[in-house]
Design an enzyme around this catalytic site. Sequence first.
Site, PDB file in Angstrom:
ATOM      1  N   SER A   1       0.856  -1.186   0.000  1.00 25.24           N
ATOM      2  CA  SER A   1       0.000   0.000   0.000  1.00 25.24           C
ATOM      3  C   SER A   1       0.893   1.237   0.000  1.00 25.24           C
ATOM      4  CB  SER A   1      -0.959  -0.044   1.198  1.00 25.24           C
ATOM      5  OG  SER A   1      -1.819   1.066   1.192  1.00 25.24           O
TER       6      SER A   1
ATOM      7  N   HIS B   1      -2.673  -1.069  -3.415  1.00 23.99           N
ATOM      8  CA  HIS B   1      -3.834  -0.181  -3.280  1.00 23.99           C
ATOM      9  C   HIS B   1      -3.663   1.027  -4.196  1.00 23.99           C
ATOM     10  CE1 HIS B   1      -4.330  -1.828   1.088  1.00 23.99           C
ATOM     11  NE2 HIS B   1      -4.792  -2.665   0.179  1.00 23.99           N
TER      12      HIS B   1
ATOM     13  N   ASP C   1      -4.404  -4.688   5.913  1.00 26.14           N
ATOM     14  CA  ASP C   1      -4.803  -5.534   4.788  1.00 26.14           C
ATOM     15  C   ASP C   1      -3.653  -6.475   4.433  1.00 26.14           C
ATOM     16  OD1 ASP C   1      -6.259  -6.558   2.653  1.00 26.14           O
ATOM     17  OD2 ASP C   1      -5.623  -4.987   1.262  1.00 26.14           O
TER      18      ASP C   1
END
Length: 355
Positions: free
Chosen positions: A168, A194, A290
């Site tokens: 991310s 992401h 995540d």
Amino acid sequence: MTIKVLIIDDSALIRSLLTEIINQQPDLEVVGTAPDPLIAREMIKQKNPDVLTLDVEMPKMDGLDFLERLMRLRPMPVVMISSLTERGSEITMRAMELGAVDFVTKPKISIANGMHEYSEMIADKIRAASRARLIARKPLTPVAGGAGLPLVGNPLISSEKLIIIGASTGGTEAIKSFLMQMPSDCPGILITQHMPAGFTQSFANRLNALCKISVQEAKGGERVLPGHAYIAPGHSHLLLARSGANYVTQLDDGPPVSRHRPSVDVLFSSAANNAGKNAIGVILTGMGKDGAEGMLKMKQAGAYNFAQDEASCVVFGMPKEAIAMGGVDDVSSLNDMPGRVLQYLAANSGRALRV
């Protein structure tokens, strides 16, 4: 302690919206706004902000020119504000290379409503940026003939082995660093980073030009081949699936998982279910958690997993959570990780395990 933010944007509407969104947060404060980088230079000296938000495309001085000078003379955390266009995505990728920590996209329509819907995400990105470790960027050149780490053994890797990557905040540069060291006959690689729709295509194109391997945005249904990397598109989850004896990519436009679509947990869980011991998991810099649950599932299914260490992460969030949950076998720096992954493959690829 309050995080001081300086907004640099030629749009009075965006300056006003960002000020409203940021000042609603108890731990954030806008200490100034500037319509162009020339005014911003003086304000940075006066206000000493912790984080800048910087419009990608501005008059008087290009946002990239300003960012490049800033990172050379006075490095500080910068969150780019980008338009959802092909040009905007390409400029944003360049900004990440120059040292920007993260970016936020402006909605194409109904900017006021759209920005307010993003308010929590904007605040989270500014908080993460304030804690980010700024990493000196090296100039990159496309990989020439023999570049990339050498493979040990010949041929080292069967098409059954796979590398599964999640990242991310700070991940665009970390993924690039990792992939640029991969040799042309490395295992197939699946990646979830992401990133919004449209940006993943620009990201894949940039990597494809720089790396020895082929890099593309996953379209769904592709056979996963050695020497190829497939990046989750910004609008869908990427999953690993089986089709007979082959691995294939699969896309799912279902709801966000772990607050994200594409989600690293979705990719990692699919690898646990379909690749088992043939998968190598890699979790890189990023905010939040995540990927932590999915990585644990991969380990329980027999995968061997790597996490980026705190010292080399821009934000040590996702790797930290994965380590805490017990899903990680090896913690290493970004520089060392590609070599360690290839060493592991060389030592464990006598024959891929069928699942």
